[in-house]
Design a protein around this motif. Structure first.
Motif, PDB file in Angstrom:
ATOM      1  N   HIS A 128      86.629  14.168  42.645  1.00 17.38           N
ATOM      2  CA  HIS A 128      86.073  12.876  42.036  1.00 17.38           C
ATOM      3  C   HIS A 128      86.957  12.563  41.098  1.00 17.38           C
ATOM      4  O   HIS A 128      87.481  13.349  40.066  1.00 17.38           O
ATOM      5  CB  HIS A 128      84.572  12.926  41.659  1.00 17.38           C
ATOM      6  CG  HIS A 128      83.952  13.926  40.638  1.00 17.38           C
ATOM      7  ND1 HIS A 128      84.037  15.092  40.931  1.00 17.38           N
ATOM      8  CD2 HIS A 128      83.964  13.945  39.327  1.00 17.38           C
ATOM      9  CE1 HIS A 128      83.640  15.945  39.984  1.00 17.38           C
ATOM     10  NE2 HIS A 128      83.758  15.110  39.021  1.00 17.38           N
ATOM     11  N   LEU A 129      86.560  11.271  40.689  1.00 16.16           N
ATOM     12  CA  LEU A 129      87.356  10.578  39.404  1.00 16.16           C
ATOM     13  C   LEU A 129      86.301   9.717  38.818  1.00 16.16           C
ATOM     14  O   LEU A 129      85.786   8.694  39.637  1.00 16.16           O
ATOM     15  CB  LEU A 129      88.607   9.730  39.885  1.00 16.16           C
ATOM     16  CG  LEU A 129      89.016   8.769  38.682  1.00 16.16           C
ATOM     17  CD1 LEU A 129      89.600   9.720  37.496  1.00 16.16           C
ATOM     18  CD2 LEU A 129      90.292   7.889  39.269  1.00 16.16           C
ATOM     19  N   LYS A 130      86.054   9.797  37.554  1.00 20.37           N
ATOM     20  CA  LYS A 130      84.806   9.053  37.100  1.00 20.37           C
ATOM     21  C   LYS A 130      85.701   8.301  35.725  1.00 20.37           C
ATOM     22  O   LYS A 130      86.325   8.612  35.184  1.00 20.37           O
ATOM     23  CB  LYS A 130      83.761   9.749  36.356  1.00 20.37           C
ATOM     24  CG  LYS A 130      82.548   9.094  35.842  1.00 20.37           C
ATOM     25  CD  LYS A 130      81.514   9.921  35.554  1.00 20.37           C
ATOM     26  CE  LYS A 130      80.252   9.229  34.760  1.00 20.37           C
ATOM     27  NZ  LYS A 130      79.176  10.192  34.525  1.00 20.37           N
ATOM     28  N   VAL A 131      85.310   6.928  35.877  1.00 12.29           N
ATOM     29  CA  VAL A 131      85.905   5.966  34.976  1.00 12.29           C
ATOM     30  C   VAL A 131      85.045   5.064  34.283  1.00 12.29           C
ATOM     31  O   VAL A 131      84.249   4.118  34.621  1.00 12.29           O
ATOM     32  CB  VAL A 131      86.990   4.945  35.874  1.00 12.29           C
ATOM     33  CG1 VAL A 131      87.692   4.233  34.367  1.00 12.29           C
ATOM     34  CG2 VAL A 131      88.178   5.801  36.382  1.00 12.29           C
ATOM     35  N   PRO A 132      84.590   5.504  32.871  1.00  9.18           N
ATOM     36  CA  PRO A 132      83.820   4.702  32.072  1.00  9.18           C
ATOM     37  C   PRO A 132      84.240   3.311  31.852  1.00  9.18           C
ATOM     38  O   PRO A 132      85.365   3.273  31.313  1.00  9.18           O
ATOM     39  CB  PRO A 132      83.596   5.458  30.946  1.00  9.18           C
ATOM     40  CG  PRO A 132      84.078   6.830  30.981  1.00  9.18           C
ATOM     41  CD  PRO A 132      85.257   6.461  32.276  1.00  9.18           C
ATOM     42  N   ILE A 133      83.347   2.315  31.774  1.00  5.91           N
ATOM     43  CA  ILE A 133      83.996   0.969  31.732  1.00  5.91           C
ATOM     44  C   ILE A 133      83.550   0.166  30.400  1.00  5.91           C
ATOM     45  O   ILE A 133      84.071  -0.835  30.197  1.00  5.91           O
ATOM     46  CB  ILE A 133      84.124   0.025  33.041  1.00  5.91           C
ATOM     47  CG1 ILE A 133      82.723  -0.201  33.476  1.00  5.91           C
ATOM     48  CG2 ILE A 133      85.254   0.684  34.046  1.00  5.91           C
ATOM     49  CD1 ILE A 133      82.822  -0.843  34.802  1.00  5.91           C
ATOM     50  N   TRP A 134      81.991   0.349  30.428  1.00 11.80           N
ATOM     51  CA  TRP A 134      81.397  -0.129  29.360  1.00 11.80           C
ATOM     52  C   TRP A 134      80.176   0.577  29.069  1.00 11.80           C
ATOM     53  O   TRP A 134      79.261   0.927  29.831  1.00 11.80           O
ATOM     54  CB  TRP A 134      81.058  -1.742  29.794  1.00 11.80           C
ATOM     55  CG  TRP A 134      79.871  -2.041  28.771  1.00 11.80           C
ATOM     56  CD1 TRP A 134      78.328  -2.422  29.088  1.00 11.80           C
ATOM     57  CD2 TRP A 134      80.223  -2.871  27.385  1.00 11.80           C
ATOM     58  NE1 TRP A 134      78.055  -2.882  27.908  1.00 11.80           N
ATOM     59  CE2 TRP A 134      79.055  -3.374  27.054  1.00 11.80           C
ATOM     60  CE3 TRP A 134      81.346  -3.082  26.900  1.00 11.80           C
ATOM     61  CZ2 TRP A 134      78.831  -4.061  25.893  1.00 11.80           C
ATOM     62  CZ3 TRP A 134      81.342  -3.815  25.577  1.00 11.80           C
ATOM     63  CH2 TRP A 134      80.033  -4.342  25.315  1.00 11.80           C
ATOM     64  N   SER A 135      79.710   0.872  27.854  1.00  9.58           N
ATOM     65  CA  SER A 135      78.623   1.791  27.382  1.00  9.58           C
ATOM     66  C   SER A 135      78.398   2.845  28.277  1.00  9.58           C
ATOM     67  O   SER A 135      79.454   3.751  28.343  1.00  9.58           O
ATOM     68  CB  SER A 135      77.447   0.937  27.328  1.00  9.58           C
ATOM     69  OG  SER A 135      76.276   1.425  26.878  1.00  9.58           O
ATOM     70  N   ASP A 136      77.362   2.969  29.332  1.00  8.73           N
ATOM     71  CA  ASP A 136      77.231   3.933  30.081  1.00  8.73           C
ATOM     72  C   ASP A 136      77.647   3.648  31.495  1.00  8.73           C
ATOM     73  O   ASP A 136      77.270   4.086  32.521  1.00  8.73           O
ATOM     74  CB  ASP A 136      75.927   4.568  30.187  1.00  8.73           C
ATOM     75  CG  ASP A 136      75.629   5.736  28.840  1.00  8.73           C
ATOM     76  OD1 ASP A 136      76.752   6.060  28.241  1.00  8.73           O
ATOM     77  OD2 ASP A 136      74.741   6.173  28.403  1.00  8.73           O
ATOM     78  N   ILE A 137      78.098   2.575  31.447  1.00  4.63           N
ATOM     79  CA  ILE A 137      78.490   1.903  32.913  1.00  4.63           C
ATOM     80  C   ILE A 137      79.758   2.387  33.254  1.00  4.63           C
ATOM     81  O   ILE A 137      80.813   2.529  32.588  1.00  4.63           O
ATOM     82  CB  ILE A 137      78.633   0.498  33.109  1.00  4.63           C
ATOM     83  CG1 ILE A 137      77.505  -0.349  32.573  1.00  4.63           C
ATOM     84  CG2 ILE A 137      79.148  -0.112  34.444  1.00  4.63           C
ATOM     85  CD1 ILE A 137      77.400  -1.682  32.255  1.00  4.63           C
ATOM     86  N   ALA A 138      79.782   3.243  34.447  1.00 10.82           N
ATOM     87  CA  ALA A 138      81.017   3.911  35.049  1.00 10.82           C
ATOM     88  C   ALA A 138      81.293   3.884  36.600  1.00 10.82           C
ATOM     89  O   ALA A 138      80.360   3.494  37.238  1.00 10.82           O
ATOM     90  CB  ALA A 138      80.907   5.325  34.655  1.00 10.82           C
ATOM     91  N   LEU A 139      82.787   3.682  36.740  1.00 11.66           N
ATOM     92  CA  LEU A 139      82.921   3.599  38.196  1.00 11.66           C
ATOM     93  C   LEU A 139      83.200   4.997  38.572  1.00 11.66           C
ATOM     94  O   LEU A 139      83.844   5.832  37.814  1.00 11.66           O
ATOM     95  CB  LEU A 139      84.139   2.706  38.407  1.00 11.66           C
ATOM     96  CG  LEU A 139      84.187   1.202  38.209  1.00 11.66           C
ATOM     97  CD1 LEU A 139      85.411   0.602  38.222  1.00 11.66           C
ATOM     98  CD2 LEU A 139      83.038   0.560  39.241  1.00 11.66           C
ATOM     99  N   GLU A 140      83.104   5.401  39.993  1.00 15.89           N
ATOM    100  CA  GLU A 140      83.357   6.692  40.495  1.00 15.89           C
ATOM    101  C   GLU A 140      83.838   6.691  41.657  1.00 15.89           C
ATOM    102  O   GLU A 140      83.316   6.044  42.843  1.00 15.89           O
ATOM    103  CB  GLU A 140      82.181   7.577  40.205  1.00 15.89           C
ATOM    104  CG  GLU A 140      82.106   9.060  40.534  1.00 15.89           C
ATOM    105  CD  GLU A 140      81.173   9.946  40.435  1.00 15.89           C
ATOM    106  OE1 GLU A 140      81.286  11.255  40.816  1.00 15.89           O
ATOM    107  OE2 GLU A 140      80.083   9.567  40.000  1.00 15.89           O
ATOM    108  N   ALA A 141      85.166   7.614  42.168  1.00 23.13           N
ATOM    109  CA  ALA A 141      85.528   7.519  43.484  1.00 23.13           C
ATOM    110  C   ALA A 141      85.757   9.100  43.756  1.00 23.13           C
ATOM    111  O   ALA A 141      85.739   9.879  42.801  1.00 23.13           O
ATOM    112  CB  ALA A 141      86.742   6.760  43.349  1.00 23.13           C
TER     113      ALA A 141
END
Length: 474
Positions: A93-106
């Motif tokens: 998996h790849l986790k990308v934080p984008i704002w505060s605790d909001i994150a994208l994950e693939a």
């Protein structure tokens, strides 16, 4: 030349063209106040150490930004027992934080085996997923990670202000040491001149004795005056040597090697410096700009830092409600299939909720931060008032010392006139060696008093520009 501490990077200090003023200098033996401060600013170990704080703050900011770095990971579980493939499970998996605790994950999941949990069954080629995690309450607008980043940015600005304050203190201490050197060196010159005058008086008295105009005891009195001046001169030479060593303690080479003043180097002469009162407008400007003083700005940064903590504590009063959505690919590992209904047909959805019933810890943390904010605000007001009083006091001292210096200068001239008159009377036989010696002593005392007064004025002037977070070369 006055320089404001509000400049963003450098302390308010005039840095003149670099010249070789230390060992090996050939153009001049004069070490001016400005050159002295310049050398300290450029090469003193403490000055260089202070400037390292800027690099340190930059690293803390880099570290805080690391909290938003994408992260990759993988888990693999494999079991083979009794010649049977129980299971083979892989998750990358790849986790990308984008704002505060909001994150994208693939990620990508693969699983096969005889004894797989039914929920772990996947298409034969595995399954990729793409999703997002959103905290709907606690952690939406701010979080530990975001607060840490904001505090690190504040630290970067605070480090610049702290550097200015620390350099200001270092140069102020060095400046006082320089004026001490000026004082004893000026006293040395006055005593040397006084010794020459005593020798001249002795020769005149000896001639009068040879001519039969003066008794032998007068030559002894004149000679004792020479001896007293010689002893005083020897003491002044020791004081000058000691003062020069203290000045040398602030001087370092580019290679961080301690330097010693070249033989024969001397400070600026007091006669070259104007001992005048400061402009009244300078006091008004200094008081009006106290809000930009480094010590006040440091409290501003503390208050901003605490306010960030307050916002974080307010956020922690909210329940935790995290929403998570993952779009699941088909057996062809295709995130964007032809069918538009795929994102709402193949997905994984979840909500997670938690909240302390009494939230006593969170409420207490918030109240503690509020109390710290109040305490820091009170401290800032006290510091502002303290600075205001010191600025006014130092300004009044400078004004008073300037007037006293003028009075003592006039007094020295009067004593010099009395001495000259006494010598004329002595040459025509209407005065005595005792009176001439008395006038010489009075003149010497007045000259030494004037030097002390002038240096007191210079130190007070330096202190005024120090307390106002300026360092003005005289």
């Amino acid at each position: 030349m006055k320089h404001s501490i509000t400049k963003p990077v450098l302390i308010a200090l005039v840095l003149f063209c670099s010249t070789n003023i230390l060992v090996g200098q050939t153009d001049s033996l004069l070490l001016t106040y400005e050159q002295f401060l310049q050398e300290i600013y450029q090469n003193h170990p403490i000055a260089r150490q202070i400037n390292l704080q800027r690099d340190q703050a930059a690293q803390y900011l880099k570290k805080a930004r690391g909290g938003f770095d994408p992260k990759v990971g993988a888990n693999w579980d494999f079991k083979n027992f009794d010649k049977k493939n129980y299971y083979n499970i892989l998750n990358a998996h790849l986790k990308v934080p984008i704002w505060s605790d909001i994150a994208l994950e693939a990620g990508y999941n693969y699983a096969n085996g005889y004894y797989l949990n039914p929920e772990n069954k996947l298409p034969e080629a595995g399954q990729a997923y793409l999703g997002i995690k959103i905290p709907l309450l606690n952690g939406l607008w701010t979080s530990e990670r975001r607060t840490t980043l904001q505090q690190a940015k504040l630290m970067l600005g605070a480090s610049e202000v702290e550097i200015q304050a620390l350099l200001n203190d270092l140069l102020y201490k060095a400046g006082k040491t320089y004026w001490d050197w000026v004082k004893v060196y000026s006293e040395l010159l006055v005593v040397e001149e006084s010794l020459k005058n005593a020798q001249t008086q002795f020769e005149a008295t000896k001639r009068s004795f040879i001519e039969g105009d003066k008794p032998a005891v007068d030559t002894l009195k004149s000679f004792i005056q020479i001896q007293e001046r010689a002893v005083l001169l020897a003491n002044k030479r020791i004081e000058v040597q000691n003062a020069a060593r203290l000045v040398s303690a602030y001087l370092w080479s580019d290679q961080q090697e301690p330097l010693v003043l070249q033989e024969g180097m001397y400070p600026v002469g007091l006669a070259q410096l104007a001992m005048q009162p400061l402009a009244e407008s300078l006091l008004e400007n200094s008081l009006s700009q106290l809000q930009q003083h480094p010590n006040i700005l440091m409290y501003d940064f503390k208050l901003q830092n605490l306010d960030l903590e307050r916002k974080l504590k307010v956020n922690k009063l909210l329940p935790k409600l995290d929403f998570k959505y993952n779009f699941l690919s088909t057996e062809h590992v295709d995130f964007f299939p032809v069918s538009a209904a795929a994102p709402i047909e193949n997905y994984k959805l979840g909500l997670k909720f938690s909240m302390p019933i009494f939230i006593r810890k969170e409420r207490a943390d918030l109240e503690l931060v509020k109390l710290k904010l109040k305490a820091t605000s009170y401290q800032q007001e006290a510091k502002r008032r303290d600075l205001q009083i010191k600025v006014e006091n130092y300004f009044n001292e400078v004004q008073n010392f300037a007037l006293q210096t003028t009075t003592i200068e006039s007094m020295v001239q009067n004593y010099a006139t009395l001495l000259e008159a006494e010598r004329i009377k002595f040459s025509i036989g209407e005065s005595s060696v005792f009176m001439v010696n008395t006038r010489e002593n009075q003149l010497l005392d007045a000259q030494l008093k004037l030097i002390k007064q002038q240096v007191t004025y210079l130190k007070s002037r330096t202190a005024f520009f120090w307390i106002t977070a300026n360092l003005e070369p005289n």
